[in-house]
Design a protein around this motif. Structure first.
Motif, PDB file in Angstrom:
ATOM      1  N   ALA A  10       0.758  -1.096   0.017  1.00 30.39           N
ATOM      2  CA  ALA A  10       0.224  -0.077  -0.062  1.00 30.39           C
ATOM      3  C   ALA A  10       1.027   1.257  -0.107  1.00 30.39           C
ATOM      4  CB  ALA A  10      -0.908  -0.087   1.233  1.00 30.39           C
ATOM      5  N   ALA A  11       1.879   1.019   0.757  1.00 29.22           N
ATOM      6  CA  ALA A  11       2.680   2.349   0.918  1.00 29.22           C
ATOM      7  C   ALA A  11       3.652   2.605  -0.531  1.00 29.22           C
ATOM      8  CB  ALA A  11       3.840   2.082   1.997  1.00 29.22           C
ATOM      9  N   GLU A  12       3.670   1.481  -0.993  1.00 28.53           N
ATOM     10  CA  GLU A  12       4.408   1.532  -2.449  1.00 28.53           C
ATOM     11  C   GLU A  12       3.521   2.140  -3.636  1.00 28.53           C
ATOM     12  OE1 GLU A  12       6.674  -2.167  -2.940  1.00 28.53           O
ATOM     13  OE2 GLU A  12       5.774  -2.380  -4.812  1.00 28.53           O
ATOM     14  N   LEU A  13       2.331   1.753  -3.490  1.00 29.96           N
ATOM     15  CA  LEU A  13       1.347   2.236  -4.371  1.00 29.96           C
ATOM     16  C   LEU A  13       1.031   3.828  -4.029  1.00 29.96           C
ATOM     17  CD1 LEU A  13      -1.405  -0.525  -4.465  1.00 29.96           C
ATOM     18  CD2 LEU A  13       0.266  -0.002  -6.122  1.00 29.96           C
ATOM     19  N   MET A  14       1.073   4.040  -3.022  1.00 28.38           N
ATOM     20  CA  MET A  14       0.902   5.554  -2.567  1.00 28.38           C
ATOM     21  C   MET A  14       2.107   6.396  -3.074  1.00 28.38           C
ATOM     22  SD  MET A  14      -1.017   5.699   1.337  1.00 28.38           S
ATOM     23  CE  MET A  14      -0.361   4.380   2.090  1.00 28.38           C
ATOM     24  N   GLU A  20       2.885   8.984 -10.801  1.00 25.63           N
ATOM     25  CA  GLU A  20       2.239   8.323 -12.037  1.00 25.63           C
ATOM     26  C   GLU A  20       0.714   8.048 -11.517  1.00 25.63           C
ATOM     27  OE1 GLU A  20       3.290   3.936 -12.482  1.00 25.63           O
ATOM     28  OE2 GLU A  20       5.119   5.083 -11.868  1.00 25.63           O
ATOM     29  N   ARG A  21       0.092   7.762 -12.654  1.00 27.65           N
ATOM     30  CA  ARG A  21      -1.172   7.433 -12.434  1.00 27.65           C
ATOM     31  C   ARG A  21      -1.435   5.982 -12.229  1.00 27.65           C
ATOM     32  NH1 ARG A  21      -6.280   9.673 -13.152  1.00 27.65           N
ATOM     33  NH2 ARG A  21      -5.353  11.659 -13.725  1.00 27.65           N
ATOM     34  N   LEU A  22      -2.148   5.473 -11.218  1.00 25.22           N
ATOM     35  CA  LEU A  22      -2.117   4.026 -10.809  1.00 25.22           C
ATOM     36  C   LEU A  22      -3.132   3.532 -11.808  1.00 25.22           C
ATOM     37  CD1 LEU A  22      -2.260   3.943  -6.815  1.00 25.22           C
ATOM     38  CD2 LEU A  22      -0.208   3.693  -8.560  1.00 25.22           C
ATOM     39  N   SER A  23      -3.187   2.347 -12.009  1.00 20.35           N
ATOM     40  CA  SER A  23      -3.806   1.523 -13.025  1.00 20.35           C
ATOM     41  C   SER A  23      -5.174   1.389 -11.719  1.00 20.35           C
ATOM     42  CB  SER A  23      -3.283   0.217 -13.223  1.00 20.35           C
ATOM     43  OG  SER A  23      -3.224  -0.679 -12.134  1.00 20.35           O
ATOM     44  N   ASP A  63       0.475  17.531 -10.869  1.00 19.72           N
ATOM     45  CA  ASP A  63      -0.743  17.232 -11.819  1.00 19.72           C
ATOM     46  C   ASP A  63      -1.908  17.965 -11.593  1.00 19.72           C
ATOM     47  OD1 ASP A  63      -1.155  14.347  -9.530  1.00 19.72           O
ATOM     48  OD2 ASP A  63      -2.378  16.111  -9.781  1.00 19.72           O
ATOM     49  N   GLY A  64      -2.506  18.402 -12.588  1.00 23.10           N
ATOM     50  CA  GLY A  64      -3.591  19.521 -12.732  1.00 23.10           C
ATOM     51  C   GLY A  64      -4.731  19.011 -12.184  1.00 23.10           C
ATOM     52  N   ASP A  65      -4.928  17.659 -12.194  1.00 25.53           N
ATOM     53  CA  ASP A  65      -6.613  17.322 -11.919  1.00 25.53           C
ATOM     54  C   ASP A  65      -6.837  16.815 -10.713  1.00 25.53           C
ATOM     55  OD1 ASP A  65      -5.992  14.217 -13.483  1.00 25.53           O
ATOM     56  OD2 ASP A  65      -5.378  14.939 -11.737  1.00 25.53           O
ATOM     57  N   ALA A  66      -8.076  17.481 -10.197  1.00 23.28           N
ATOM     58  CA  ALA A  66      -8.625  16.924  -8.643  1.00 23.28           C
ATOM     59  C   ALA A  66      -9.665  16.238  -8.862  1.00 23.28           C
ATOM     60  CB  ALA A  66      -8.267  18.440  -8.217  1.00 23.28           C
ATOM     61  N   ASP A  67      -9.441  14.997  -9.337  1.00 18.22           N
ATOM     62  CA  ASP A  67     -10.531  14.381  -9.778  1.00 18.22           C
ATOM     63  C   ASP A  67     -11.115  13.427  -8.502  1.00 18.22           C
ATOM     64  OD1 ASP A  67      -9.242  11.452 -11.668  1.00 18.22           O
ATOM     65  OD2 ASP A  67      -8.518  12.603  -9.997  1.00 18.22           O
ATOM     66  N   ASP A  68     -10.611  13.757  -7.542  1.00 20.95           N
ATOM     67  CA  ASP A  68     -10.841  12.800  -6.242  1.00 20.95           C
ATOM     68  C   ASP A  68     -11.198  13.558  -4.998  1.00 20.95           C
ATOM     69  OD1 ASP A  68      -8.609   9.824  -6.176  1.00 20.95           O
ATOM     70  OD2 ASP A  68     -10.858   9.914  -5.711  1.00 20.95           O
TER      71      ASP A  68
END
Ligand SMILES: [Zn+2]
Length: 71
Positions: A10-14, A20-23, A63-68
């Motif tokens: 989980a820490a790795e993914l974070m 980069e954008r995660l799958s 990254d410009g997007d705040a989609d979350d």
């Protein structure tokens, strides 16, 4: 399903998600883990603060997007 053992992952993914954008699959497993693991939720907040701080310092908008939205 031993989610307790995946805190490292989980820490790795974070960490990766900052660069980069995660799958969708990675994002999902990370979400599930964060939902179950309070400790990692705390870590996520710190990653988020670091990310905010970094983009603020660099002033480039990593990254410009705040989609979350939170919640
Ligand atoms: Zn965890």
């Amino acid at each position: 399903m031993s989610w307790r053992h995946s805190c490292r992952r989980a820490a790795e993914l974070m960490s990766r998600s900052l660069d980069e954008r995660l799958s969708p699959r990675d994002r999902f497993s990370l979400r599930v883990h964060l939902f179950l693991c309070r400790n990692c939720r705390h870590v996520e907040r710190q990653f988020d603060q670091i990310h905010t701080l970094a983009s603020d310092v660099l002033g480039r908008g990593l990254d410009g997007d705040a989609d979350d939205p939170p919640g």
